[in-house]
Motif scaffolding. Structure first.
Motif, PDB file in Angstrom:
ATOM      1  N   GLY A 148      -6.586   3.813  -8.031  1.00 53.35           N
ATOM      2  CA  GLY A 148      -5.796   2.853  -8.948  1.00 53.35           C
ATOM      3  C   GLY A 148      -4.321   2.144  -8.108  1.00 53.35           C
ATOM      4  N   GLU A 149      -3.501   1.775  -8.994  1.00 51.17           N
ATOM      5  CA  GLU A 149      -2.355   1.219  -8.293  1.00 51.17           C
ATOM      6  C   GLU A 149      -0.951   1.607  -9.144  1.00 51.17           C
ATOM      7  OE1 GLU A 149      -2.789  -0.364  -6.042  1.00 51.17           O
ATOM      8  OE2 GLU A 149      -4.806  -1.237  -5.721  1.00 51.17           O
ATOM      9  N   ALA A 150       0.186   1.406  -8.170  1.00 46.43           N
ATOM     10  CA  ALA A 150       1.450   1.852  -8.440  1.00 46.43           C
ATOM     11  C   ALA A 150       2.262   0.684  -8.382  1.00 46.43           C
ATOM     12  CB  ALA A 150       2.159   2.910  -7.871  1.00 46.43           C
ATOM     13  N   VAL A 196       7.023  -5.184  -6.454  1.00 43.87           N
ATOM     14  CA  VAL A 196       6.031  -4.930  -5.632  1.00 43.87           C
ATOM     15  C   VAL A 196       4.894  -4.218  -6.383  1.00 43.87           C
ATOM     16  CG1 VAL A 196       4.978  -3.805  -3.538  1.00 43.87           C
ATOM     17  CG2 VAL A 196       7.658  -4.882  -3.432  1.00 43.87           C
ATOM     18  N   LYS A 197       3.641  -5.155  -6.198  1.00 44.27           N
ATOM     19  CA  LYS A 197       2.658  -4.695  -7.014  1.00 44.27           C
ATOM     20  C   LYS A 197       1.655  -4.327  -6.041  1.00 44.27           C
ATOM     21  CE  LYS A 197       2.315  -8.058 -10.775  1.00 44.27           C
ATOM     22  NZ  LYS A 197       2.556  -7.004 -11.708  1.00 44.27           N
ATOM     23  N   GLY A 198       1.175  -3.082  -6.299  1.00 43.64           N
ATOM     24  CA  GLY A 198       0.455  -2.024  -5.459  1.00 43.64           C
ATOM     25  C   GLY A 198      -0.957  -2.753  -5.041  1.00 43.64           C
ATOM     26  N   HIS A 199      -1.297  -2.329  -3.691  1.00 41.98           N
ATOM     27  CA  HIS A 199      -2.837  -2.857  -3.429  1.00 41.98           C
ATOM     28  C   HIS A 199      -3.220  -1.438  -2.722  1.00 41.98           C
ATOM     29  CE1 HIS A 199      -6.276  -5.331  -2.152  1.00 41.98           C
ATOM     30  NE2 HIS A 199      -5.912  -5.006  -1.019  1.00 41.98           N
ATOM     31  N   ASN A 200      -4.362  -0.878  -3.011  1.00 46.04           N
ATOM     32  CA  ASN A 200      -4.810   0.294  -2.274  1.00 46.04           C
ATOM     33  C   ASN A 200      -3.705   1.185  -2.063  1.00 46.04           C
ATOM     34  OD1 ASN A 200      -7.328  -0.946  -1.902  1.00 46.04           O
ATOM     35  ND2 ASN A 200      -6.694  -1.864  -0.193  1.00 46.04           N
ATOM     36  N   SER A 201      -2.791   1.409  -3.313  1.00 48.85           N
ATOM     37  CA  SER A 201      -1.736   2.101  -3.225  1.00 48.85           C
ATOM     38  C   SER A 201      -1.734   3.556  -3.462  1.00 48.85           C
ATOM     39  CB  SER A 201      -0.426   1.595  -4.011  1.00 48.85           C
ATOM     40  OG  SER A 201      -0.909   1.259  -5.340  1.00 48.85           O
ATOM     41  N   ILE A 202      -2.487   3.853  -4.425  1.00 46.63           N
ATOM     42  CA  ILE A 202      -2.709   5.575  -4.894  1.00 46.63           C
ATOM     43  C   ILE A 202      -3.883   6.026  -4.158  1.00 46.63           C
ATOM     44  CG2 ILE A 202      -2.981   6.909  -6.802  1.00 46.63           C
ATOM     45  CD1 ILE A 202      -1.633   4.860  -8.472  1.00 46.63           C
ATOM     46  N   ASP A 216       0.851  -1.347  -0.082  1.00 48.32           N
ATOM     47  CA  ASP A 216      -0.209  -0.052  -0.011  1.00 48.32           C
ATOM     48  C   ASP A 216       0.932   1.017  -0.127  1.00 48.32           C
ATOM     49  OD1 ASP A 216       0.954  -0.129   2.431  1.00 48.32           O
ATOM     50  OD2 ASP A 216      -0.889   0.240   3.602  1.00 48.32           O
ATOM     51  N   GLN A 217       2.257   1.155  -0.147  1.00 55.84           N
ATOM     52  CA  GLN A 217       3.078   2.265  -0.009  1.00 55.84           C
ATOM     53  C   GLN A 217       3.896   2.335  -1.358  1.00 55.84           C
ATOM     54  OE1 GLN A 217       3.385   4.487   2.801  1.00 55.84           O
ATOM     55  NE2 GLN A 217       1.502   3.583   2.935  1.00 55.84           N
ATOM     56  N   THR A 218       3.499   1.790  -2.320  1.00 57.65           N
ATOM     57  CA  THR A 218       4.217   1.864  -3.744  1.00 57.65           C
ATOM     58  C   THR A 218       4.006   3.219  -4.485  1.00 57.65           C
ATOM     59  OG1 THR A 218       2.349   0.724  -4.665  1.00 57.65           O
ATOM     60  CG2 THR A 218       4.294  -0.571  -3.939  1.00 57.65           C
ATOM     61  N   PHE A 219       3.236   3.935  -4.295  1.00 61.14           N
ATOM     62  CA  PHE A 219       2.846   5.249  -4.966  1.00 61.14           C
ATOM     63  C   PHE A 219       4.215   6.239  -4.743  1.00 61.14           C
ATOM     64  CE2 PHE A 219       0.316   9.444  -5.564  1.00 61.14           C
ATOM     65  CZ  PHE A 219       0.659   9.396  -6.726  1.00 61.14           C
ATOM     66  N   LEU A 220       4.420   6.348  -3.341  1.00 68.23           N
ATOM     67  CA  LEU A 220       5.590   7.292  -3.136  1.00 68.23           C
ATOM     68  C   LEU A 220       6.957   6.561  -3.511  1.00 68.23           C
ATOM     69  CD1 LEU A 220       5.829  10.421  -2.538  1.00 68.23           C
ATOM     70  CD2 LEU A 220       6.287   9.468   0.087  1.00 68.23           C
ATOM     71  N   ASN A 221       6.928   5.470  -3.308  1.00 69.01           N
ATOM     72  CA  ASN A 221       8.121   4.609  -3.582  1.00 69.01           C
ATOM     73  C   ASN A 221       8.458   4.381  -5.150  1.00 69.01           C
ATOM     74  OD1 ASN A 221       9.634   3.502  -0.969  1.00 69.01           O
ATOM     75  ND2 ASN A 221       7.580   2.983  -0.306  1.00 69.01           N
ATOM     76  N   ILE A 222       7.870   4.808  -6.022  1.00 70.41           N
ATOM     77  CA  ILE A 222       8.264   4.879  -7.286  1.00 70.41           C
ATOM     78  C   ILE A 222       9.587   5.578  -7.278  1.00 70.41           C
ATOM     79  CG2 ILE A 222       7.948   6.364  -9.414  1.00 70.41           C
ATOM     80  CD1 ILE A 222       4.920   5.793  -9.188  1.00 70.41           C
TER      81      ILE A 222
END
Length: 408
Positions: free
Chosen positions: A389-391, A376-382, A334-340
């Protein structure tokens, strides 16, 4: 310090190096109970009582592959694949010096990089949300560790090292997040800023039997001065400390020529606010803006690293090494958006190495490490505030290292 720490890519175990010293790198970083060169203080300062008089100088060349994807987002232009490889190669030097003052007392100094993080997306993944230009971050950390070790018995030693740390950071292309900052003027596109801090590293090493050696080590959190130019980005007004870490290791000499070794290490990323605090929209709207005391972060977890290695002395001139390491995943789904910006997601590493001694007083060491591709595939990430959507983030990495040593 700045001349040693060039801009670095992710250094495999989050933003920690998988090993310090080229010999350790050749066996996936295993080193806590097996000191082999003058970089020993970076792994376990107790080892400085056992390695003799020597000077080591080396360097590691990184080639990382960083990639992100946004999918299922209704904001026009948001969805797509993004490549953070505008810069592809990174050089990380190191050197160490050790001196035996007596049969029981050894001193030395090690200078090395703690890895770092670097992304540079020519096509901005946050462009659909108001950010402009290319985006990315650049973090480099350099350690200078003077150390002393004392053999308090013929088979045991205790060591202490002082970690003097300098770091450099820059961020760009994040203007779309600036309205969510406590200080939008010190958030983004401020060029590089530097900060300094200090910590301590302690260690013990003991030869339990003729074949088995054990070691333990602990490094305190290094409290860093604040990155004032990014006081509106990092929690608590630009704070970015080096996390506490500790570990234990063993080395078992099966034959005089063949040694098996293993380490377990804990890195407390989650205890550094700017790294461990989650990017959480409810917390953000409750007043925990970027840069505030409990501000937004990357949501990294504490991780445990497991390493196994082997070394085999073919003859008096040639030693071969190999190893494998695995680290827990620091990045939550759930933290992949900023971790781009910080896709330090690789977990498994394979290493090979060797040392060639053309004469008793000199050594050439080489190592190669491949960090296997992981994602890591996002889940409730954005957050819905950004369209939902997902990041998804992905990385793999190759490292080639070389060092030369003079023994005297």
């Amino acid at each position: 310090m700045g001349c040693v720490g060039s801009s670095n890519a992710f250094a495999t175990n989050g933003y920690f190096m998988h090993g310090y010293g080229i010999k350790a790198q050749g066996q996936a970083g295993v080193s806590i109970a097996q000191p082999q060169d003058a970089l020993a203080a970076a792994n376990n300062p107790a080892g400085m009582a056992w390695i003799g008089n020597r000077f080591d100088v080396g360097a590691t060349l990184f080639n990382p592959d960083r990639e992100a994807e946004i999918e299922g987002n209704p904001v026009p232009g948001a969805n797509g694949h993004y490549h953070g490889n505008n810069r592809k190669y990174f050089l990380l030097p190191e050197f160490g010096f050790s001196k035996q003052l007596s049969d029981r007392l050894g001193v030395g100094i090690a200078v090395y990089g703690n890895g770092g993080m670097n992304t540079d997306y020519k096509k901005n993944p946050y462009g659909a949300y108001g950010s402009t230009g290319s985006t990315g971050v650049d973090l480099a950390q350099v350690f200078v560790t003077p150390s002393v070790a004392y053999k308090f018995t013929n088979r045991q030693s205790f060591g202490i090292g002082l970690n003097l740390v300098g770091q450099r950071f820059a961020a760009k292309g994040l203007g779309g997040f600036a309205p969510f900052s406590s200080d939008s003027g010190s958030f983004n596109d401020r060029n590089h800023d530097v900060s300094f801090g200090v910590g301590v590293r302690l260690g013990w090493q003991g030869q339990v039997t003729d074949k088995l050696t054990l070691g333990v080590t602990w490094a305190s959190k290094a409290k860093m001065s604040k990155l004032d130019r990014y006081a509106g980005l990092f929690a608590n007004g630009g704070s970015f400390d080096v996390p506490e870490n500790y570990g234990a290791g063993l080395a078992y000499r099966i034959t005089p020529a063949f040694t098996l070794s293993a380490d377990v290490q804990q890195i407390k990323y989650g205890h550094v606010r700017s790294v461990g605090n989650a990017f959480d929209i409810q917390s953000l709207f409750a007043g925990n803006t970027f840069g505030s005391k409990n501000g937004q972060g990357f949501g990294w977890r504490d991780v445990t690293v497991y390493k196994v290695g082997a070394s085999y002395a073919v003859n008096s001139r040639l030693t071969l090494r190999g190893g494998f390491s695995h680290v827990d995943q620091p990045v939550r789904k759930d933290q992949t958006f900023l971790n781009i910006l910080a896709p330090g997601v690789v977990q498994d590493h394979l290493s090979l190495g060797l040392t060639w001694s053309p004469r008793p007083s000199n050594e050439l060491s080489l190592a190669y490490t491949h960090a296997l591709e992981d994602s890591v595939k996002g889940h409730n990430s954005i957050p819905q505030a950004f369209g939902g959507g997902e990041a998804n983030v992905r990385m793999n990495q190759d490292m080639v290292s070389a060092a030369y040593a003079w023994k005297f």
